[in-house]
Scaffold this active site. Structure first.
Site, short mmCIF file in Angstrom:
data_model
loop_
_atom_site.label_atom_id
_atom_site.label_comp_id
_atom_site.label_asym_id
_atom_site.label_seq_id
_atom_site.Cartn_x
_atom_site.Cartn_y
_atom_site.Cartn_z
N HIS A 146 -10.45 -2.43 -1.50
CA HIS A 146 -11.48 -1.89 -0.50
C HIS A 146 -12.17 -0.81 -1.21
CE1 HIS A 146 -8.94 -3.23 2.93
NE2 HIS A 146 -8.02 -3.29 2.21
N TYR A 164 -0.97 -10.18 0.16
CA TYR A 164 0.19 -9.78 1.23
C TYR A 164 0.20 -10.55 2.49
CZ TYR A 164 -3.46 -6.40 2.79
OH TYR A 164 -4.60 -5.85 3.21
N HIS A 218 -7.62 -8.24 -3.00
CA HIS A 218 -8.84 -7.66 -2.55
C HIS A 218 -8.75 -5.91 -2.85
CE1 HIS A 218 -6.53 -7.28 1.11
NE2 HIS A 218 -7.28 -6.20 1.31
N TYR A 253 0.82 -1.20 0.01
CA TYR A 253 -0.02 0.07 -0.05
C TYR A 253 0.90 1.16 0.09
CZ TYR A 253 -4.49 -2.69 1.33
OH TYR A 253 -5.25 -3.25 1.06
N ARG A 276 -3.49 -12.26 3.21
CA ARG A 276 -4.87 -12.05 2.79
C ARG A 276 -4.63 -11.99 1.40
NH1 ARG A 276 -8.39 -7.74 3.96
NH2 ARG A 276 -9.75 -9.57 3.37
FE LIG Z 1 -6.31 -4.74 2.40
#
Ligand SMILES: [Fe+2]
Length: 195
Positions: A85, A70, A83, A31, A80
């Protein structure tokens, strides 16, 4: 990739002029956020977040980079799945959800996906072919805000009091206590935990 869909209320009415705020990890699972301490590679050509409004029929469309999975919990080796958000604001409410992808190996062990139970299918994008030569894949993700078939919403959203701290905030934020507001963290209590 392209993501399209329609935002509707539980009665089926389109949410017109709804604000969608989107953020996802880059191809490497990183991110662009001050609290992402993973050390993974950033993509100079990918900002990682954006906004779009629904049209009069509640439809939306955006383009983004296919996110990478990640390692969210290095301490227990939990990944995870990839995906995206999505925050949906319409009227006086704000809801935050995630679009998953079909057939991802980490879906089955994702705690939030497990919590959704049978409703998980509502949170998985449906692939479609796009004729646009600039887009390699498309996913349809319809969002229902409320009712029995509602899209699963993250904790702290909707009626629990989520709101915007300020239109100037570069990232979404949630109310964390009565009268208080903090920028939503991508991490849990430990600095190496991401959501
Ligand atoms: Fe996330």
């Amino acid at each position: 990739m392209e993501v399209t869909g329609t935002v509707r209320t539980e009665s089926g009415a389109p949410v017109r002029g709804g604000l969608l705020e989107i953020w996802n990890a880059n191809h490497f699972g990183r991110y662009r956020h001050i609290e992402d301490h993973s050390g993974l590679q950033l993509d100079d050509n990918f900002f990682g977040m954006g906004r779009v409004l629904t049209d009069d029929d509640g439809n939306y469309r955006f383009w983004t980079i296919s996110p990478g999975a990640y390692l969210a919990r290095p301490d227990i080796g939990r990944w995870r799945p990839k995906h995206i958000h999505i925050s949906v604001s319409g009227g006086s409410s704000r809801l935050v959800t995630q679009m998953y992808f079909p057939d991802e190996p980490n879906n089955a062990t994702d705690p939030m996906a497990i919590l959704m139970g049978d409703g998980f299918k509502h949170n998985v994008g449906k692939p479609y072919g796009t004729p646009d030569q600039n887009v390699d894949e498309g996913f349809r993700f319809d969002i229902v805000v409320g009712g029995r078939n509602a899209t699963f919403l993250n904790e702290g959203s909707g009626s629990k009091g989520s709101r915007y701290c300020s239109t100037l905030e570069p990232t979404p934020c949630i109310k964390i206590r009565s009268g208080g507001c903090a920028r939503r963290s991508l991490h849990g209590p430990a600095s190496n935990i991401r959501v």
